[in-house]
Scaffold this motif. Structure first.
Motif, PDB file in Angstrom:
ATOM      1  N   ARG A 135       0.825  -1.220   0.000  1.00 41.16           N
ATOM      2  CA  ARG A 135       0.000   0.000   0.000  1.00 41.16           C
ATOM      3  C   ARG A 135       0.854   1.263   0.000  1.00 41.16           C
ATOM      4  O   ARG A 135       0.414   2.310  -0.433  1.00 41.16           O
ATOM      5  CB  ARG A 135      -0.943   0.007   1.207  1.00 41.16           C
ATOM      6  N   ASP A 136       2.098   1.172   0.529  1.00 37.31           N
ATOM      7  CA  ASP A 136       2.975   2.346   0.506  1.00 37.31           C
ATOM      8  C   ASP A 136       3.927   2.318  -0.696  1.00 37.31           C
ATOM      9  O   ASP A 136       4.962   2.938  -0.702  1.00 37.31           O
ATOM     10  CB  ASP A 136       3.730   2.506   1.826  1.00 37.31           C
ATOM     11  N   ARG A 137       3.540   1.567  -1.738  1.00 33.66           N
ATOM     12  CA  ARG A 137       4.179   1.574  -3.063  1.00 33.66           C
ATOM     13  C   ARG A 137       5.557   0.923  -3.121  1.00 33.66           C
ATOM     14  O   ARG A 137       6.376   1.260  -3.953  1.00 33.66           O
ATOM     15  CB  ARG A 137       4.280   2.995  -3.608  1.00 33.66           C
ATOM     16  N   GLN A 138       5.816  -0.033  -2.226  1.00 36.62           N
ATOM     17  CA  GLN A 138       7.071  -0.771  -2.265  1.00 36.62           C
ATOM     18  C   GLN A 138       6.902  -2.018  -3.135  1.00 36.62           C
ATOM     19  O   GLN A 138       5.880  -2.706  -3.037  1.00 36.62           O
ATOM     20  CB  GLN A 138       7.507  -1.180  -0.855  1.00 36.62           C
ATOM     21  N   LEU A 139       7.892  -2.312  -3.977  1.00 35.63           N
ATOM     22  CA  LEU A 139       7.814  -3.498  -4.833  1.00 35.63           C
ATOM     23  C   LEU A 139       8.109  -4.791  -4.074  1.00 35.63           C
ATOM     24  O   LEU A 139       7.684  -5.856  -4.483  1.00 35.63           O
ATOM     25  CB  LEU A 139       8.771  -3.357  -6.016  1.00 35.63           C
ATOM     26  N   ASP A 140       8.836  -4.699  -2.950  1.00 29.74           N
ATOM     27  CA  ASP A 140       9.112  -5.892  -2.146  1.00 29.74           C
ATOM     28  C   ASP A 140       7.911  -6.169  -1.252  1.00 29.74           C
ATOM     29  O   ASP A 140       7.685  -5.478  -0.264  1.00 29.74           O
ATOM     30  CB  ASP A 140      10.370  -5.700  -1.306  1.00 29.74           C
ATOM     31  N   VAL A 141       7.126  -7.177  -1.628  1.00 32.65           N
ATOM     32  CA  VAL A 141       5.897  -7.499  -0.883  1.00 32.65           C
ATOM     33  C   VAL A 141       6.102  -8.649   0.092  1.00 32.65           C
ATOM     34  O   VAL A 141       5.155  -9.059   0.765  1.00 32.65           O
ATOM     35  CB  VAL A 141       4.736  -7.824  -1.852  1.00 32.65           C
ATOM     36  N   SER A 142       7.316  -9.158   0.202  1.00 29.17           N
ATOM     37  CA  SER A 142       7.560 -10.363   0.998  1.00 29.17           C
ATOM     38  C   SER A 142       7.308 -10.173   2.494  1.00 29.17           C
ATOM     39  O   SER A 142       7.080 -11.149   3.198  1.00 29.17           O
ATOM     40  CB  SER A 142       8.981 -10.874   0.767  1.00 29.17           C
ATOM     41  N   ALA A 143       7.313  -8.940   2.985  1.00 25.80           N
ATOM     42  CA  ALA A 143       7.083  -8.707   4.412  1.00 25.80           C
ATOM     43  C   ALA A 143       5.601  -8.550   4.750  1.00 25.80           C
ATOM     44  O   ALA A 143       5.246  -8.464   5.925  1.00 25.80           O
ATOM     45  CB  ALA A 143       7.851  -7.462   4.865  1.00 25.80           C
ATOM     46  N   LEU A 144       4.729  -8.535   3.753  1.00 24.26           N
ATOM     47  CA  LEU A 144       3.305  -8.409   4.036  1.00 24.26           C
ATOM     48  C   LEU A 144       2.793  -9.657   4.751  1.00 24.26           C
ATOM     49  O   LEU A 144       3.238 -10.772   4.455  1.00 24.26           O
ATOM     50  CB  LEU A 144       2.518  -8.192   2.745  1.00 24.26           C
ATOM     51  N   PRO A 145       1.868  -9.497   5.690  1.00 21.63           N
ATOM     52  CA  PRO A 145       1.362 -10.654   6.431  1.00 21.63           C
ATOM     53  C   PRO A 145       0.684 -11.666   5.511  1.00 21.63           C
ATOM     54  O   PRO A 145      -0.117 -11.304   4.647  1.00 21.63           O
ATOM     55  CB  PRO A 145       0.352 -10.048   7.411  1.00 21.63           C
ATOM     56  N   GLY A 146       1.056 -12.923   5.680  1.00 22.81           N
ATOM     57  CA  GLY A 146       0.451 -14.002   4.913  1.00 22.81           C
ATOM     58  C   GLY A 146       0.953 -14.135   3.482  1.00 22.81           C
ATOM     59  O   GLY A 146       0.410 -14.915   2.707  1.00 22.81           O
ATOM     60  N   VAL A 147       1.995 -13.381   3.116  1.00 22.59           N
ATOM     61  CA  VAL A 147       2.491 -13.399   1.735  1.00 22.59           C
ATOM     62  C   VAL A 147       3.791 -14.192   1.652  1.00 22.59           C
ATOM     63  O   VAL A 147       4.729 -13.960   2.413  1.00 22.59           O
ATOM     64  CB  VAL A 147       2.730 -11.962   1.204  1.00 22.59           C
TER      65      VAL A 147
END
Length: 190
Positions: A135-147
């Motif tokens: 949501r804050d426009r970062q391309l690294d999504v690996s730290a998102l919960p459940g991802v």
């Protein structure tokens, strides 16, 4: 969930349909979203913002807690294959398979020196499909919960994508034949 466009999914499935899908997944089922199905499963869609194809808004299903942005590659058109590409993709290789590939001397296997994970590369047909951001426009999504990231397009940063898209649009405009101005003459009657 297949490709196409995600708005018809919203129109048909919001409410009861999404509750059924969510219940199925939470009971141990799986959801595989391809192209529009991937957009549909995200918390927010930002497709071709600022263009005649623009689709922007929050999504009810929200299996992925971030934004599906697209098209990942410039030139998408619903009626043609103009934006289709053989996209370079890296995908995670499970440890047991990585060990087998390594023992076989496979040239496909690549190892990350930073965390020891193993990856293979291939090409994938992509025509309008998304890439994902927080949501804050970062391309690294690996730290998102459940991802858990299983595959990545080998993409430049989003800014590069925007510059490429603008460049392609300018080239298309320059390639369109200019029609000479012809003065209008009143119709002659006899």
């Amino acid at each position: 969930m297949p490709g196409g466009a995600d708005m018809p999914y919203c129109n048909s499935l919001n409410g009861r349909g999404n509750r059924i899908i969510t219940g199925y997944v939470h009971s141990g089922g799986s959801y595989l979203g391809l192209c529009a199905g991937a957009y549909y499963a995200c918390s927010r869609v930002e497709f071709e913002e600022g263009s005649r194809l623009q689709v922007v808004g929050d999504r009810e299903l929200s299996f992925f807690p971030g934004i599906a942005c697209g098209a990942a590659f410039p030139g998408f058109d619903y009626q043609t294959e103009a934006g289709a590409v053989a996209a370079s993709v890296q995908f995670a290789v499970p440890p047991k398979l990585a060990q087998q590939l390594q023992q076989q001397g496979s040239l496909l296997l690549q190892r990350s020196s930073s965390n020891g994970s193993s990856w293979c590369s291939t090409c994938d047909y992509c025509n309008g499909g998304p890439f994902f951001m927080t949501r804050d426009r970062q391309l690294d999504v690996s730290a998102l919960p459940g991802v858990q990231v299983l595959a990545n397009y080998c993409l430049p940063g989003r800014r590069d994508l925007e510059l490429n898209r603008q460049s392609q649009q300018q080239q298309q405009q320059q390639q369109q034949p200019q029609q000479p101005h012809q003065p209008q003459h009143p119709e002659q009657t006899s």
